[in-house]
Design a protein around this motif. Structure first.
Motif, PDB file in Angstrom:
ATOM      1  N   SER A   1     -21.895 -77.064  -8.998  1.00  0.00           N
ATOM      2  CA  SER A   1     -22.617 -76.092  -8.185  1.00  0.00           C
ATOM      3  C   SER A   1     -22.777 -74.764  -8.923  1.00  0.00           C
ATOM      4  CB  SER A   1     -21.879 -75.874  -6.857  1.00  0.00           C
ATOM      5  OG  SER A   1     -22.567 -74.969  -6.032  1.00  0.00           O
ATOM      6  N   ASP A   2     -21.740 -74.351  -9.620  1.00  0.00           N
ATOM      7  CA  ASP A   2     -21.817 -73.112 -10.392  1.00  0.00           C
ATOM      8  C   ASP A   2     -22.876 -73.185 -11.492  1.00  0.00           C
ATOM      9  OD1 ASP A   2     -19.827 -71.914  -8.892  1.00  0.00           O
ATOM     10  OD2 ASP A   2     -18.215 -72.443 -10.294  1.00  0.00           O
ATOM     11  N   SER A   3     -23.177 -74.407 -11.936  1.00  0.00           N
ATOM     12  CA  SER A   3     -24.155 -74.570 -13.015  1.00  0.00           C
ATOM     13  C   SER A   3     -25.591 -74.613 -12.504  1.00  0.00           C
ATOM     14  CB  SER A   3     -23.858 -75.852 -13.806  1.00  0.00           C
ATOM     15  OG  SER A   3     -24.195 -77.003 -13.055  1.00  0.00           O
ATOM     16  N   GLY A   4     -25.768 -74.598 -11.160  1.00  0.00           N
ATOM     17  CA  GLY A   4     -27.123 -74.493 -10.623  1.00  0.00           C
ATOM     18  C   GLY A   4     -27.555 -75.570  -9.670  1.00  0.00           C
ATOM     19  N   LEU A   5     -26.815 -76.668  -9.550  1.00  0.00           N
ATOM     20  CA  LEU A   5     -27.135 -77.727  -8.603  1.00  0.00           C
ATOM     21  C   LEU A   5     -26.040 -77.813  -7.549  1.00  0.00           C
ATOM     22  CD1 LEU A   5     -28.196 -80.735 -10.897  1.00  0.00           C
ATOM     23  CD2 LEU A   5     -29.712 -79.417  -9.403  1.00  0.00           C
ATOM     24  N   ALA A   6     -26.402 -78.259  -6.340  1.00  0.00           N
ATOM     25  CA  ALA A   6     -25.361 -78.584  -5.370  1.00  0.00           C
ATOM     26  C   ALA A   6     -24.576 -79.779  -5.901  1.00  0.00           C
ATOM     27  CB  ALA A   6     -25.980 -78.918  -4.022  1.00  0.00           C
TER      28      ALA A   6
END
Length: 441
Positions: A186-191
């Motif tokens: 999630s931190d990288s941009g995806l749920a």
């Protein structure tokens, strides 16, 4: 009810069906020629399958027809097998064989007196080729009625390798590691996860995997039989564990509201579609078919899975589902239908669909090389190697009013829990009330 009956198959004919090698006179018989013991007879098979599944099962039926000379006819029932088959029996138009997708429905059919016990030949094949758990799930009161031909592995978490690589995480080994990995994704941009909350059955599968690992197989069996109440502390604990995932907006694509408007195909699309929204989706091995057929993903390269991880120090769960072939007493060609089951019990029959894809067999004698790709092969081997530790989908063992009805029972209650997971004890109480009503106790 009057019905036309066929001549009982001899032991020799059963051997021809199983091995395609020997005729009554002792001479050789090829699989596709020579003696055609069922020539001129039609076997009618009813089941839930449609689309690609129906087409692939038809290949199995065609192989049976080539071997025996029988004609075959498949009738798709839709999801409500019990109602459709019951109406056909009442109307004097019963199919010979039904592919039953739920243990609870198989039990219902047996208790209604609709089923023929499996032949000695089929029972011997089951004893020799299957783990005992599949025999148990096909039996009612000690009598074997159902042959599990097609299985599902419902303890697989599917992921985008690109998503995990970009986040710098590896497939996790424990449930806590999975949640931590999800937060990193999630931190990288995806749920982290696409959750198909619009389809209540997916939520029962989430619960069952958590519960089997956390509470253990004995309590799982007791809860499945409603010998243990849903208000038990072990149920509350599993709901609490699941609620940690459901309430975390960082983990669930679209949050709880988004999950409740996402159906199963939509959840796969959110991971493997043209515009990914999440890195992982939990569901059974059948995710691979959707990812491949609808979104062009290459299984093993840009779509892969890891086993549903162990929860709180328990064993990693192996939850399964499956379709059991049963023979109806009122079918016009019930004996020929039994011959079909003798064929379906062989590795030869399983190999036909395994080669076509979208299929797992619980038959231990099926050569894993029959599967068309390494990922499916690994999934199948995981299911077979689990042996008697496999547990059948709990909701499929329950009366349909509790475990298998859209907008009611367990499906509806777990959707409500996804919407608001703040009170696991209250949810457990609702589940117990609904279960007690459905089980009649």
């Amino acid at each position: 009810m009057m019905r036309r009956r066929t001549t009982l198959l001899t032991g020799c004919t059963a051997l021809v069906l199983a091995l395609g090698a020997t005729a009554c006179g002792g001479g050789p018989v090829s699989a596709g020629g020579g003696d055609k013991p069922l020539g001129g007879q039609t076997v009618t098979v009813a089941g839930v399958w449609s689309g690609a599944e129906q087409e692939n099962f038809q290949k199995v039926l065609d192989a049976f027809a080539e071997k025996t000379g029988a004609e075959t006819e498949f009738v798709s029932t839709g999801d409500n097998v019990s109602t459709v088959v019951g109406s056909k029996i009442e109307g004097g138009n019963a199919p010979d064989v039904v592919m039953v997708p739920q243990v609870g429905v198989l039990k219902q059919f047996a208790e209604a007196g609709w089923l023929k016990p499996l032949s000695d030949t089929t029972q011997k094949s089951v004893s020799a080729n299957y783990a005992n758990v599949w025999k148990n799930y096909g039996s009612v009161d000690g009598t074997l009625y159902g042959l599990y031909f097609k299985a599902a592995h419902k303890s697989t978490v599917w992921y985008s390798p690109d998503a995990l690589t970009q986040a710098g995480v590896q497939p996790p080994k424990t449930y806590d590691e999975m949640l931590r990995a999800g937060r990193t994704v999630s931190d990288s941009g995806l749920a982290a996860f696409a959750v198909a909350g619009q389809d209540g059955w997916t939520l029962t599968d989430w619960f069952e995997n958590v519960y089997l690992s956390q509470a253990g197989p004995e309590k799982y069996d007791a809860l499945a039989a409603h010998e243990l109440k849903w208000t038990d502390a072990s149920v509350v604990e599993a709901l609490t564990t699941l609620g940690e995932l459901f309430r975390d907006e960082q983990l669930v694509a679209g949050g709880q509201k988004g999950a409740l408007t996402t159906d199963f195909p939509g959840s796969v699309e959110k991971v493997f579609g043209p515009e990914p929204e999440a890195g992982m989706v939990y569901e059974g091995d059948f995710v691979a078919g959707v990812a491949k057929d609808q979104f062009g993903r290459s299984i093993g390269e840009d779509a892969d899975f890891f086993p549903f991880p162990a929860v709180d120090g328990g064993e990693a769960p192996v939850v399964s589902g499956g379709d059991a072939a049963v023979v109806l007493k009122d079918g016009k060609n019930a004996e020929a239908g039994m011959a079909l089951l003798e064929y379906l019990a062989t590795p030869e029959a399983a190999a036909v669909w395994a080669g076509a894809g979208g299929f797992l067999s619980p038959n231990q004698k099926l050569d894993a090389a029959s599967y068309g790709d390494d990922v499916t092969r690994a999934t199948a081997e995981s299911l077979v190697q689990a042996g008697d530790s496999v547990r059948f989908d709990m909701s499929d063992q329950a009366p349909a009013a509790f475990g298998g009805t859209k907008g009611a029972g367990e499906w509806k209650i777990l959707q409500d829990f996804l919407r608001d997971p703040s009170d696991p004890k209250a949810t457990a109480a609702e589940l117990e009330a609904a279960a007690a009503k459905a089980y009649g106790n």
